[in-house]
Design a protein around this motif. Sequence first.
Motif, PDB file in Angstrom:
ATOM      1  N   GLN A 110     -78.086  -6.919  60.365  1.00 34.52           N
ATOM      2  CA  GLN A 110     -76.905  -7.693  60.228  1.00 34.52           C
ATOM      3  C   GLN A 110     -75.851  -6.878  59.504  1.00 34.52           C
ATOM      4  OE1 GLN A 110     -78.015 -11.061  57.804  1.00 34.52           O
ATOM      5  NE2 GLN A 110     -79.103 -11.908  59.335  1.00 34.52           N
ATOM      6  N   ASN A 111     -76.277  -6.015  58.759  1.00 37.20           N
ATOM      7  CA  ASN A 111     -75.068  -5.122  57.959  1.00 37.20           C
ATOM      8  C   ASN A 111     -74.470  -4.244  59.091  1.00 37.20           C
ATOM      9  OD1 ASN A 111     -75.644  -5.908  55.438  1.00 37.20           O
ATOM     10  ND2 ASN A 111     -77.147  -4.429  54.979  1.00 37.20           N
ATOM     11  N   ARG A 112     -75.408  -3.383  60.203  1.00 38.00           N
ATOM     12  CA  ARG A 112     -74.965  -2.840  61.252  1.00 38.00           C
ATOM     13  C   ARG A 112     -73.972  -3.431  62.156  1.00 38.00           C
ATOM     14  NH1 ARG A 112     -80.401  -0.433  61.413  1.00 38.00           N
ATOM     15  NH2 ARG A 112     -80.347   1.491  60.369  1.00 38.00           N
ATOM     16  N   MET A 113     -74.451  -4.584  62.294  1.00 32.70           N
ATOM     17  CA  MET A 113     -73.490  -5.543  63.321  1.00 32.70           C
ATOM     18  C   MET A 113     -72.144  -6.000  62.373  1.00 32.70           C
ATOM     19  SD  MET A 113     -76.358  -8.372  64.874  1.00 32.70           S
ATOM     20  CE  MET A 113     -74.958  -9.202  65.478  1.00 32.70           C
ATOM     21  N   LYS A 114     -72.160  -6.148  61.345  1.00 28.15           N
ATOM     22  CA  LYS A 114     -70.941  -6.271  60.632  1.00 28.15           C
ATOM     23  C   LYS A 114     -70.030  -5.053  60.586  1.00 28.15           C
ATOM     24  CE  LYS A 114     -69.331  -7.602  55.794  1.00 28.15           C
ATOM     25  NZ  LYS A 114     -69.740  -8.061  54.606  1.00 28.15           N
ATOM     26  N   GLU A 115     -70.679  -3.828  60.184  1.00 26.98           N
ATOM     27  CA  GLU A 115     -70.056  -2.602  60.270  1.00 26.98           C
ATOM     28  C   GLU A 115     -69.355  -2.318  61.534  1.00 26.98           C
ATOM     29  OE1 GLU A 115     -72.724   0.382  58.836  1.00 26.98           O
ATOM     30  OE2 GLU A 115     -72.985  -0.403  56.773  1.00 26.98           O
ATOM     31  N   ALA A 116     -69.974  -2.563  62.574  1.00 30.98           N
ATOM     32  CA  ALA A 116     -69.729  -2.338  63.889  1.00 30.98           C
ATOM     33  C   ALA A 116     -68.454  -3.334  64.222  1.00 30.98           C
ATOM     34  CB  ALA A 116     -70.807  -2.496  64.895  1.00 30.98           C
ATOM     35  N   LYS A 117     -68.507  -4.674  63.799  1.00 32.15           N
ATOM     36  CA  LYS A 117     -67.278  -5.359  63.999  1.00 32.15           C
ATOM     37  C   LYS A 117     -66.287  -5.085  63.331  1.00 32.15           C
ATOM     38  CE  LYS A 117     -66.124 -10.124  63.432  1.00 32.15           C
ATOM     39  NZ  LYS A 117     -66.740 -11.637  62.905  1.00 32.15           N
ATOM     40  N   GLU A 118     -66.404  -4.527  61.812  1.00 30.39           N
ATOM     41  CA  GLU A 118     -65.426  -4.026  61.116  1.00 30.39           C
ATOM     42  C   GLU A 118     -64.754  -2.721  61.727  1.00 30.39           C
ATOM     43  OE1 GLU A 118     -67.270  -3.723  57.426  1.00 30.39           O
ATOM     44  OE2 GLU A 118     -66.990  -5.505  56.709  1.00 30.39           O
ATOM     45  N   ARG A 119     -65.411  -1.833  62.470  1.00 30.40           N
ATOM     46  CA  ARG A 119     -65.084  -0.776  62.886  1.00 30.40           C
ATOM     47  C   ARG A 119     -64.208  -1.223  64.103  1.00 30.40           C
ATOM     48  NH1 ARG A 119     -70.089   1.423  61.675  1.00 30.40           N
ATOM     49  NH2 ARG A 119     -70.782   1.037  63.811  1.00 30.40           N
ATOM     50  N   ALA A 120     -64.882  -2.166  64.814  1.00 29.39           N
ATOM     51  CA  ALA A 120     -63.868  -2.292  66.042  1.00 29.39           C
ATOM     52  C   ALA A 120     -62.518  -3.182  65.609  1.00 29.39           C
ATOM     53  CB  ALA A 120     -64.605  -3.457  66.820  1.00 29.39           C
ATOM     54  N   GLU A 121     -62.721  -4.010  64.478  1.00 30.11           N
ATOM     55  CA  GLU A 121     -61.339  -4.720  64.075  1.00 30.11           C
ATOM     56  C   GLU A 121     -60.364  -3.496  63.439  1.00 30.11           C
ATOM     57  OE1 GLU A 121     -62.815  -7.309  61.298  1.00 30.11           O
ATOM     58  OE2 GLU A 121     -63.109  -8.878  62.690  1.00 30.11           O
ATOM     59  N   LEU A 122     -61.193  -2.453  62.766  1.00 30.62           N
ATOM     60  CA  LEU A 122     -60.242  -1.382  62.216  1.00 30.62           C
ATOM     61  C   LEU A 122     -59.725  -0.526  63.457  1.00 30.62           C
ATOM     62  CD1 LEU A 122     -59.171   0.193  59.774  1.00 30.62           C
ATOM     63  CD2 LEU A 122     -61.345   1.437  59.698  1.00 30.62           C
ATOM     64  N   LEU A 123     -60.387  -0.271  64.394  1.00 31.96           N
ATOM     65  CA  LEU A 123     -59.990   0.568  65.528  1.00 31.96           C
ATOM     66  C   LEU A 123     -58.928  -0.294  66.108  1.00 31.96           C
ATOM     67  CD1 LEU A 123     -60.284   3.035  67.236  1.00 31.96           C
ATOM     68  CD2 LEU A 123     -61.892   1.810  68.688  1.00 31.96           C
ATOM     69  N   GLU A 124     -58.991  -1.440  66.440  1.00 33.05           N
ATOM     70  CA  GLU A 124     -58.112  -2.503  67.103  1.00 33.05           C
ATOM     71  C   GLU A 124     -56.783  -2.409  66.093  1.00 33.05           C
ATOM     72  OE1 GLU A 124     -57.322  -6.834  68.641  1.00 33.05           O
ATOM     73  OE2 GLU A 124     -59.315  -6.297  67.913  1.00 33.05           O
ATOM     74  N   ARG A 125     -56.919  -2.360  64.873  1.00 27.41           N
ATOM     75  CA  ARG A 125     -55.962  -2.454  63.890  1.00 27.41           C
ATOM     76  C   ARG A 125     -55.135  -1.255  63.873  1.00 27.41           C
ATOM     77  NH1 ARG A 125     -58.420  -5.284  60.285  1.00 27.41           N
ATOM     78  NH2 ARG A 125     -58.959  -3.358  58.897  1.00 27.41           N
ATOM     79  N   SER A 126     -55.900  -0.172  63.906  1.00 29.13           N
ATOM     80  CA  SER A 126     -55.439   1.223  63.907  1.00 29.13           C
ATOM     81  C   SER A 126     -54.473   1.520  65.200  1.00 29.13           C
ATOM     82  CB  SER A 126     -56.465   2.114  63.618  1.00 29.13           C
ATOM     83  OG  SER A 126     -57.204   2.091  62.546  1.00 29.13           O
ATOM     84  N   ASN A 127     -55.027   0.779  66.406  1.00 30.66           N
ATOM     85  CA  ASN A 127     -54.304   1.120  67.663  1.00 30.66           C
ATOM     86  C   ASN A 127     -53.089   0.336  67.376  1.00 30.66           C
ATOM     87  OD1 ASN A 127     -56.273   2.800  68.845  1.00 30.66           O
ATOM     88  ND2 ASN A 127     -57.483   0.821  69.693  1.00 30.66           N
ATOM     89  N   GLY A 128     -53.021  -0.843  66.894  1.00 27.67           N
ATOM     90  CA  GLY A 128     -51.648  -1.511  66.694  1.00 27.67           C
ATOM     91  C   GLY A 128     -50.673  -0.733  65.719  1.00 27.67           C
ATOM     92  N   GLU A 129     -51.580  -0.232  64.781  1.00 29.20           N
ATOM     93  CA  GLU A 129     -50.668   0.418  63.764  1.00 29.20           C
ATOM     94  C   GLU A 129     -50.223   1.944  64.326  1.00 29.20           C
ATOM     95  OE1 GLU A 129     -53.096   0.553  60.522  1.00 29.20           O
ATOM     96  OE2 GLU A 129     -52.860  -1.465  59.695  1.00 29.20           O
ATOM     97  N   SER A 130     -50.945   2.289  65.124  1.00 30.33           N
ATOM     98  CA  SER A 130     -50.529   3.621  65.485  1.00 30.33           C
ATOM     99  C   SER A 130     -49.318   3.528  66.629  1.00 30.33           C
ATOM    100  CB  SER A 130     -51.703   4.159  66.645  1.00 30.33           C
ATOM    101  OG  SER A 130     -52.840   4.625  65.680  1.00 30.33           O
ATOM    102  N   HIS A 131     -49.171   2.451  67.228  1.00 25.31           N
ATOM    103  CA  HIS A 131     -48.147   2.021  68.113  1.00 25.31           C
ATOM    104  C   HIS A 131     -47.131   1.745  67.111  1.00 25.31           C
ATOM    105  CE1 HIS A 131     -51.092   0.298  71.478  1.00 25.31           C
ATOM    106  NE2 HIS A 131     -50.706   1.812  71.534  1.00 25.31           N
ATOM    107  N   THR A 132     -47.150   0.981  66.112  1.00 21.71           N
ATOM    108  CA  THR A 132     -45.977   0.870  65.157  1.00 21.71           C
ATOM    109  C   THR A 132     -45.642   2.059  64.595  1.00 21.71           C
ATOM    110  OG1 THR A 132     -46.893  -1.373  64.673  1.00 21.71           O
ATOM    111  CG2 THR A 132     -45.502  -0.423  63.025  1.00 21.71           C
TER     112      THR A 132
END
Length: 229
Positions: A110-132
């Motif tokens: 569950q922790n790994r799944m949570k971390e993977a989800k957080e990394r995916a969200e962070l990556l998605e957020r980082s991509n959006g922030e990168s565009h900004t």
Amino acid sequence: MAMKEGGGGGGGTLSEIYQNSKRLLIKTRDAVERLERLEFSSPGMDSPELSYSIKRDISQIQSFCVDMDRLWRSIGSKPQRDLWKRKVEQVAEEVDSLKESLDKHTQRIQNRMKEAKERAELLERSNGESHTVLRIYDDERVAMQSARNSSIMLEDAYSTGVAILSKYAEQRDLLKRVQRKTLDVLNTTTLSNSVLKLIERRHRVDKWIAYTGMTITVIVVYAFWRWTH
């Protein structure tokens, strides 16, 4: 002592239930080890079917423990009762240990799944922030270029102004030199006029002196001639 006390788990005797629980413990322990090997050989991998099977077997062993706990208490002989108590407690401890291992495995997954989800969200957020960030960088770059162009224009205007002022200064110096020369010429002309006037006056005086001398000479000659005659 006959082990014919009634119990759960199929209604077997205490000894039969105990043997069933021991066999199921061995099976469950092997399954937990396979599950952990799978997890650590391929981090993040899980086998839901195997986890469910282990969880079901653990519940069965716990049900055996409940039955055995009731049965050993009904044994009349204290030594036998104490013996079975220790055996049942040992089974309960082993099944609790297996349950704890399964719970830890589940928590890690569950922790790994949570971390993977957080990394995916962070990556998605980082991509959006990168565009900004890139957009802000472009805006800043355009603003800096505009400021640089404005600075160049101001420097050119300043240089042009300095050049114009320099020309004005040169023209002013030229006018001053011309004015000084003009004054020198005027002064020279005035001086020449004064000299000419002085010469002219001297010439008139010389003429008067000459005329006076000639007159005196004529008078002297005439007087001498009359005296001699």
